[in-house]
Design a protein around this motif. Structure first.
Motif, PDB file in Angstrom:
ATOM      1  N   GLY A 147      50.330   2.218  12.025  1.00 29.39           N
ATOM      2  CA  GLY A 147      49.498   0.750  12.234  1.00 29.39           C
ATOM      3  C   GLY A 147      48.303   1.125  11.438  1.00 29.39           C
ATOM      4  O   GLY A 147      47.713   2.363  11.065  1.00 29.39           O
ATOM      5  N   TRP A 148      47.988  -0.186  10.781  1.00 25.29           N
ATOM      6  CA  TRP A 148      46.588  -0.070  10.111  1.00 25.29           C
ATOM      7  C   TRP A 148      45.999  -1.544  10.249  1.00 25.29           C
ATOM      8  O   TRP A 148      46.607  -2.438   9.857  1.00 25.29           O
ATOM      9  CB  TRP A 148      46.985   0.042   8.626  1.00 25.29           C
ATOM     10  CG  TRP A 148      45.820  -0.275   7.506  1.00 25.29           C
ATOM     11  CD1 TRP A 148      45.259  -1.525   7.201  1.00 25.29           C
ATOM     12  CD2 TRP A 148      45.065   0.724   6.938  1.00 25.29           C
ATOM     13  NE1 TRP A 148      44.292  -1.028   6.461  1.00 25.29           N
ATOM     14  CE2 TRP A 148      44.240   0.335   6.038  1.00 25.29           C
ATOM     15  CE3 TRP A 148      45.256   2.287   6.884  1.00 25.29           C
ATOM     16  CZ2 TRP A 148      43.325   1.071   5.411  1.00 25.29           C
ATOM     17  CZ3 TRP A 148      44.366   2.906   6.154  1.00 25.29           C
ATOM     18  CH2 TRP A 148      43.311   2.188   5.249  1.00 25.29           C
ATOM     19  N   ILE A 149      45.033  -1.700  11.245  1.00 28.09           N
ATOM     20  CA  ILE A 149      44.104  -2.838  11.603  1.00 28.09           C
ATOM     21  C   ILE A 149      42.964  -2.782  11.295  1.00 28.09           C
ATOM     22  O   ILE A 149      42.102  -1.555  11.443  1.00 28.09           O
ATOM     23  CB  ILE A 149      44.426  -3.103  13.481  1.00 28.09           C
ATOM     24  CG1 ILE A 149      45.983  -2.720  13.663  1.00 28.09           C
ATOM     25  CG2 ILE A 149      43.890  -4.076  13.447  1.00 28.09           C
ATOM     26  CD1 ILE A 149      46.665  -3.947  13.049  1.00 28.09           C
ATOM     27  N   GLU A 189      41.396   0.791  12.185  1.00 29.66           N
ATOM     28  CA  GLU A 189      41.968   1.448  13.374  1.00 29.66           C
ATOM     29  C   GLU A 189      43.478   1.789  12.496  1.00 29.66           C
ATOM     30  O   GLU A 189      44.345   1.025  12.407  1.00 29.66           O
ATOM     31  CB  GLU A 189      42.396   0.744  14.567  1.00 29.66           C
ATOM     32  CG  GLU A 189      41.028   0.382  15.178  1.00 29.66           C
ATOM     33  CD  GLU A 189      41.338  -0.567  16.598  1.00 29.66           C
ATOM     34  OE1 GLU A 189      42.426  -1.044  16.632  1.00 29.66           O
ATOM     35  OE2 GLU A 189      40.331  -1.044  17.231  1.00 29.66           O
ATOM     36  N   ILE A 190      43.773   3.203  12.488  1.00 30.52           N
ATOM     37  CA  ILE A 190      44.940   3.507  11.730  1.00 30.52           C
ATOM     38  C   ILE A 190      45.710   4.559  12.915  1.00 30.52           C
ATOM     39  O   ILE A 190      45.225   5.556  13.657  1.00 30.52           O
ATOM     40  CB  ILE A 190      44.568   4.388  10.626  1.00 30.52           C
ATOM     41  CG1 ILE A 190      45.899   4.893   9.829  1.00 30.52           C
ATOM     42  CG2 ILE A 190      43.567   5.443  10.673  1.00 30.52           C
ATOM     43  CD1 ILE A 190      45.740   5.513   8.390  1.00 30.52           C
ATOM     44  N   SER A 191      47.101   4.257  12.876  1.00 28.74           N
ATOM     45  CA  SER A 191      47.999   5.096  13.778  1.00 28.74           C
ATOM     46  C   SER A 191      48.734   5.935  12.963  1.00 28.74           C
ATOM     47  O   SER A 191      49.449   5.426  11.860  1.00 28.74           O
ATOM     48  CB  SER A 191      48.892   4.200  14.610  1.00 28.74           C
ATOM     49  OG  SER A 191      47.816   3.328  15.442  1.00 28.74           O
ATOM     50  N   LEU A 192      48.689   7.349  13.005  1.00 27.73           N
ATOM     51  CA  LEU A 192      49.506   8.325  12.155  1.00 27.73           C
ATOM     52  C   LEU A 192      50.394   8.950  13.366  1.00 27.73           C
ATOM     53  O   LEU A 192      50.080   9.362  14.224  1.00 27.73           O
ATOM     54  CB  LEU A 192      48.701   9.145  11.573  1.00 27.73           C
ATOM     55  CG  LEU A 192      47.653   8.594  10.771  1.00 27.73           C
ATOM     56  CD1 LEU A 192      46.599   9.745  10.128  1.00 27.73           C
ATOM     57  CD2 LEU A 192      48.343   7.864   9.395  1.00 27.73           C
ATOM     58  N   MET A 193      51.732   9.361  12.648  1.00 27.79           N
ATOM     59  CA  MET A 193      52.757  10.117  13.400  1.00 27.79           C
ATOM     60  C   MET A 193      52.402  11.454  13.217  1.00 27.79           C
ATOM     61  O   MET A 193      51.995  12.097  12.086  1.00 27.79           O
ATOM     62  CB  MET A 193      54.071   9.809  12.447  1.00 27.79           C
ATOM     63  CG  MET A 193      54.637   8.580  12.707  1.00 27.79           C
ATOM     64  SD  MET A 193      54.945   8.231  14.545  1.00 27.79           S
ATOM     65  CE  MET A 193      56.299   9.689  14.598  1.00 27.79           C
ATOM     66  N   LYS A 203      37.762   4.416  12.687  1.00 24.54           N
ATOM     67  CA  LYS A 203      36.254   4.470  11.815  1.00 24.54           C
ATOM     68  C   LYS A 203      35.663   3.384  11.469  1.00 24.54           C
ATOM     69  O   LYS A 203      36.492   2.260  10.786  1.00 24.54           O
ATOM     70  CB  LYS A 203      37.038   5.466  10.661  1.00 24.54           C
ATOM     71  CG  LYS A 203      35.626   5.593   9.669  1.00 24.54           C
ATOM     72  CD  LYS A 203      36.313   6.573   8.202  1.00 24.54           C
ATOM     73  CE  LYS A 203      35.153   6.936   7.493  1.00 24.54           C
ATOM     74  NZ  LYS A 203      34.331   8.000   8.160  1.00 24.54           N
ATOM     75  N   THR A 204      34.400   3.353  11.494  1.00 24.95           N
ATOM     76  CA  THR A 204      33.534   2.447  11.177  1.00 24.95           C
ATOM     77  C   THR A 204      32.874   2.429   9.704  1.00 24.95           C
ATOM     78  O   THR A 204      32.239   3.511   9.624  1.00 24.95           O
ATOM     79  CB  THR A 204      32.553   1.956  12.165  1.00 24.95           C
ATOM     80  OG1 THR A 204      33.289   1.653  13.484  1.00 24.95           O
ATOM     81  CG2 THR A 204      31.827   0.744  11.831  1.00 24.95           C
ATOM     82  N   MET A 205      33.152   1.686   8.826  1.00 31.06           N
ATOM     83  CA  MET A 205      32.404   1.683   7.299  1.00 31.06           C
ATOM     84  C   MET A 205      31.505   0.483   7.353  1.00 31.06           C
ATOM     85  O   MET A 205      31.686  -0.768   7.523  1.00 31.06           O
ATOM     86  CB  MET A 205      33.821   1.844   6.457  1.00 31.06           C
ATOM     87  CG  MET A 205      34.542   3.014   6.362  1.00 31.06           C
ATOM     88  SD  MET A 205      36.025   2.803   5.722  1.00 31.06           S
ATOM     89  CE  MET A 205      36.851   1.790   7.206  1.00 31.06           C
ATOM     90  N   PHE A 206      30.399   0.752   6.745  1.00 32.95           N
ATOM     91  CA  PHE A 206      29.192  -0.278   6.422  1.00 32.95           C
ATOM     92  C   PHE A 206      29.460  -0.420   4.876  1.00 32.95           C
ATOM     93  O   PHE A 206      29.540   0.412   4.126  1.00 32.95           O
ATOM     94  CB  PHE A 206      28.013   0.450   6.671  1.00 32.95           C
ATOM     95  CG  PHE A 206      27.997   0.731   8.261  1.00 32.95           C
ATOM     96  CD1 PHE A 206      27.937  -0.340   9.250  1.00 32.95           C
ATOM     97  CD2 PHE A 206      28.024   2.020   8.501  1.00 32.95           C
ATOM     98  CE1 PHE A 206      27.620   0.130  10.445  1.00 32.95           C
ATOM     99  CE2 PHE A 206      27.847   2.454   9.790  1.00 32.95           C
ATOM    100  CZ  PHE A 206      27.691   1.478  10.977  1.00 32.95           C
ATOM    101  N   LEU A 207      29.255  -1.730   4.611  1.00 36.18           N
ATOM    102  CA  LEU A 207      29.261  -2.231   3.293  1.00 36.18           C
ATOM    103  C   LEU A 207      27.963  -2.327   2.814  1.00 36.18           C
ATOM    104  O   LEU A 207      26.934  -2.273   3.528  1.00 36.18           O
ATOM    105  CB  LEU A 207      29.972  -3.958   3.264  1.00 36.18           C
ATOM    106  CG  LEU A 207      31.466  -3.713   3.052  1.00 36.18           C
ATOM    107  CD1 LEU A 207      31.966  -3.225   4.590  1.00 36.18           C
ATOM    108  CD2 LEU A 207      32.077  -5.074   2.716  1.00 36.18           C
ATOM    109  N   PRO A 208      27.814  -2.141   1.617  1.00 40.06           N
ATOM    110  CA  PRO A 208      26.625  -1.948   1.041  1.00 40.06           C
ATOM    111  C   PRO A 208      25.572  -3.302   0.930  1.00 40.06           C
ATOM    112  O   PRO A 208      26.252  -4.332   0.863  1.00 40.06           O
ATOM    113  CB  PRO A 208      26.688  -1.463  -0.714  1.00 40.06           C
ATOM    114  CG  PRO A 208      28.087  -2.241  -0.820  1.00 40.06           C
ATOM    115  CD  PRO A 208      28.845  -2.193   0.465  1.00 40.06           C
TER     116      PRO A 208
END
Length: 218
Positions: A147-149, A189-193, A203-208
């Motif tokens: 998953g990649w949301i 929000e990423i789901s990995l096997m 993970k929260t990422m801020f834009l410049p």
């Protein structure tokens, strides 16, 4: 009368025994701490491998691309739950440029999308004003992604100019509906096997901030 004198054998005093015991305890403590630290490093490396080390590297690439995002009149910011595209400084050759050469590139579009059928994250970029290339040219970054949301958040311009973090009470949306501006932050929000289980990473990422005028009026 013959007397036999017995001479007492030399030995350790109580103070000497206590000193030696203290030194041995200190040495054992240092050895145990070193072993524990090595075990923690090994466990961390094993967890990163199990959670998809390549996927975490791709998340870092995604965050670096977001750090180069700019508001540009010819390339509206488009954000959905599994797909995002934005204007940024790119390498015209199509390669993923490093941070040092980013500012010497051209304005173009960077797009990330998640293919549910292939369970893979894809990336492609193209310079402005060229049209979007076909999906067959996209670079497949990571496989085995369950998953990649993406979610998007904006905050007042005053906070942006001051460099303040966004209010945690603000709303996060799965669609960015303001094409004339870029969001303040993106939550991934990423789901990995991991074997038979699935691990969740958020993970929260801020834009410049807008660092130069990319919207000429003339």
């Amino acid at each position: 009368m013959c007397r036999i004198a017995f001479r007492a054998k030399g030995g350790f005093t109580l103070i000497e025994i206590l000193v030696v015991t203290s030194i041995l305890a200190l040495v054992i403590g240092v050895i145990v701490a070193c072993l524990a630290s090595g075990i923690r490093v090994w466990q961390t490396a094993r967890n990163l491998t199990g959670m998809g080390g390549p996927a975490l590297i791709d998340v870092a690439i995604f965050e670096r691309d977001l750090s180069r995002a700019i508001p540009f009149y010819g390339i509206p910011f488009s954000g959905e739950g599994t797909k995002v595209s934005f204007a940024a400084i790119i390498d015209p050759s199509g390669a993923v440029s490093n941070g040092e050469s980013a500012m010497s590139g051209a304005i173009g579009t960077i797009q990330y999308s998640y293919d549910r059928n292939r369970r893979a994250l894809q990336r492609k970029q193209w310079p402005y004003p060229r049209p979007e290339p076909p999906d067959s040219t996209a670079e497949e970054l990571t496989g085995g992604v369950e998953g990649w949301i993406l979610q998007y958040c904006a905050w007042p311009d005053a906070n942006r100019l001051k460099g303040a973090a966004p209010d945690p009470n603000l709303t996060w949306d799965y669609v960015w509906s303001n094409p004339t501006n870029i969001p303040g932050a993106i939550r991934l929000e990423i789901s990995l096997m991991r074997g038979a289980s699935v691990d969740e990473i958020t993970k929260t990422m801020f834009l410049p901030e807008k660092f130069f005028d990319a919207n000429p009026r003339e």
